[in-house]
Structure formats: C-alpha cells, structure tokens
Scaffold this motif. Structure first.
Motif, PDB file in Angstrom:
ATOM      1  N   ARG A  37       0.823  -1.221   0.000  1.00  0.00           N
ATOM      2  CA  ARG A  37       0.000   0.000   0.000  1.00  0.00           C
ATOM      3  C   ARG A  37       0.851   1.263   0.000  1.00  0.00           C
ATOM      4  N   GLU A  38       2.054   1.166   0.517  1.00  0.00           N
ATOM      5  CA  GLU A  38       2.961   2.311   0.514  1.00  0.00           C
ATOM      6  C   GLU A  38       3.539   2.580  -0.875  1.00  0.00           C
ATOM      7  N   ARG A  39       3.377   1.622  -1.802  1.00  0.00           N
ATOM      8  CA  ARG A  39       3.932   1.753  -3.157  1.00  0.00           C
ATOM      9  C   ARG A  39       2.881   1.827  -4.256  1.00  0.00           C
ATOM     10  N   VAL A  40       1.652   1.483  -3.931  1.00  0.00           N
ATOM     11  CA  VAL A  40       0.608   1.421  -4.952  1.00  0.00           C
ATOM     12  C   VAL A  40       0.401   2.812  -5.567  1.00  0.00           C
ATOM     13  N   PRO A  41       0.271   2.883  -6.900  1.00  0.00           N
ATOM     14  CA  PRO A  41       0.001   4.185  -7.528  1.00  0.00           C
ATOM     15  C   PRO A  41      -1.258   4.799  -6.919  1.00  0.00           C
ATOM     16  N   ILE A  42      -1.194   6.097  -6.723  1.00  0.00           N
ATOM     17  CA  ILE A  42      -2.309   6.732  -6.029  1.00  0.00           C
ATOM     18  C   ILE A  42      -2.729   7.986  -6.789  1.00  0.00           C
ATOM     19  N   ARG A  86       5.835   5.680  -5.498  1.00  0.00           N
ATOM     20  CA  ARG A  86       4.762   4.847  -6.045  1.00  0.00           C
ATOM     21  C   ARG A  86       5.274   4.216  -7.329  1.00  0.00           C
ATOM     22  N   THR A  87       4.903   2.966  -7.585  1.00  0.00           N
ATOM     23  CA  THR A  87       5.516   2.263  -8.699  1.00  0.00           C
ATOM     24  C   THR A  87       4.641   1.140  -9.236  1.00  0.00           C
ATOM     25  N   ALA A  88       4.944   0.720 -10.459  1.00  0.00           N
ATOM     26  CA  ALA A  88       4.389  -0.529 -10.972  1.00  0.00           C
ATOM     27  C   ALA A  88       5.003  -1.651 -10.141  1.00  0.00           C
ATOM     28  N   LYS A  89       4.497  -2.837 -10.267  1.00  0.00           N
ATOM     29  CA  LYS A  89       4.976  -3.983  -9.493  1.00  0.00           C
ATOM     30  C   LYS A  89       4.856  -3.722  -7.989  1.00  0.00           C
ATOM     31  N   PHE A  90       3.827  -2.954  -7.627  1.00  0.00           N
ATOM     32  CA  PHE A  90       3.610  -2.554  -6.237  1.00  0.00           C
ATOM     33  C   PHE A  90       3.272  -3.714  -5.323  1.00  0.00           C
TER      34      PHE A  90
END
Length: 115
Positions: A37-42, A86-90
């Motif tokens: 959740r800390e990396r998911v695109p937002i 935030r990144t792909a492959k989250f």
C-alpha cells in the motif's frame, strides 16, 4: 530401575501448529499488504483501498490482492508515470522483498502456539 511416563498429545500439537500457521499467514499477508500500500500508484486512493489480504485455513495459503478494473494494468505497465515512491509492481516487489520477514512471522506464531 527408573520409570518414566510419557503422554503424547499429538492431536493438540497438530491443532496448535495449524492454528499458529493460520495466525502467521494472516499477519504475514497483512504485512505484505501494508508494504504494498505504501507503493501502490495513487490518484484518488481507490486502488489502495481495494487491497485485501485473505487466508484459506484449510489449504494454509494466503493471498494479497487489489480489486479494481485497472489494478492489473497499473501493476504490469512499467512505462506509466507515478508519484515519488509509487511504482508498478507494487505487489510483486514487496512480496519478494518481504518473504524472509513473512517466514519469520509465521515461524514465531507457530512457536507461540506450541508453548
């Protein structure tokens, strides 16, 4: 001659290890969910809020998933631009990076169940 009596509580041990494994899987999958959740695109937070962690107690498997129509595309599309951090492959990256931690969480819960 010294005698000893041993009582084997095999069913209790099996039940305890199973229960500990279930608790460990639940905590471990929640840990992976939190890291992802800390990396998911937002943009609006919909994708982040759709994340879930589940455990199948019978098969002793856990799953972490995001449930929006665009979750897979956001995860796989490496060319999309994202905010800092935030990144792909989250989900894929945290699962690999946190594997040892999840293993430790499961082991700790199984040990705790056998006390």
């Amino acid at each position: 001659m010294t005698r000893a009596r041993l009582t084997w509580n095999g069913n209790a041990v099996i039940r305890g290890t199973h229960d500990g494994a279930v608790r460990g899987l639940r905590l471990g999958s929640e840990h992976v969910l939190q890291v992802s959740r800390e990396r998911v695109p937002i943009e609006e937070g919909t994708l982040e809020r759709s994340g879930t962690a589940t455990v199948d107690e019978q098969s002793l498997t856990a799953a972490v998933a995001y449930d929006t129509p665009y979750a897979v595309r956001q995860h796989e599309e490496m060319d999309y631009r994202h905010d800092a951090g935030r990144t792909a492959k989250f989900l894929e990256l945290p699962m690999a990076e946190e594997a040892d931690t999840v293993g430790e969480i499961i082991a700790a819960e199984m040990r705790r169940a056998l006390r």
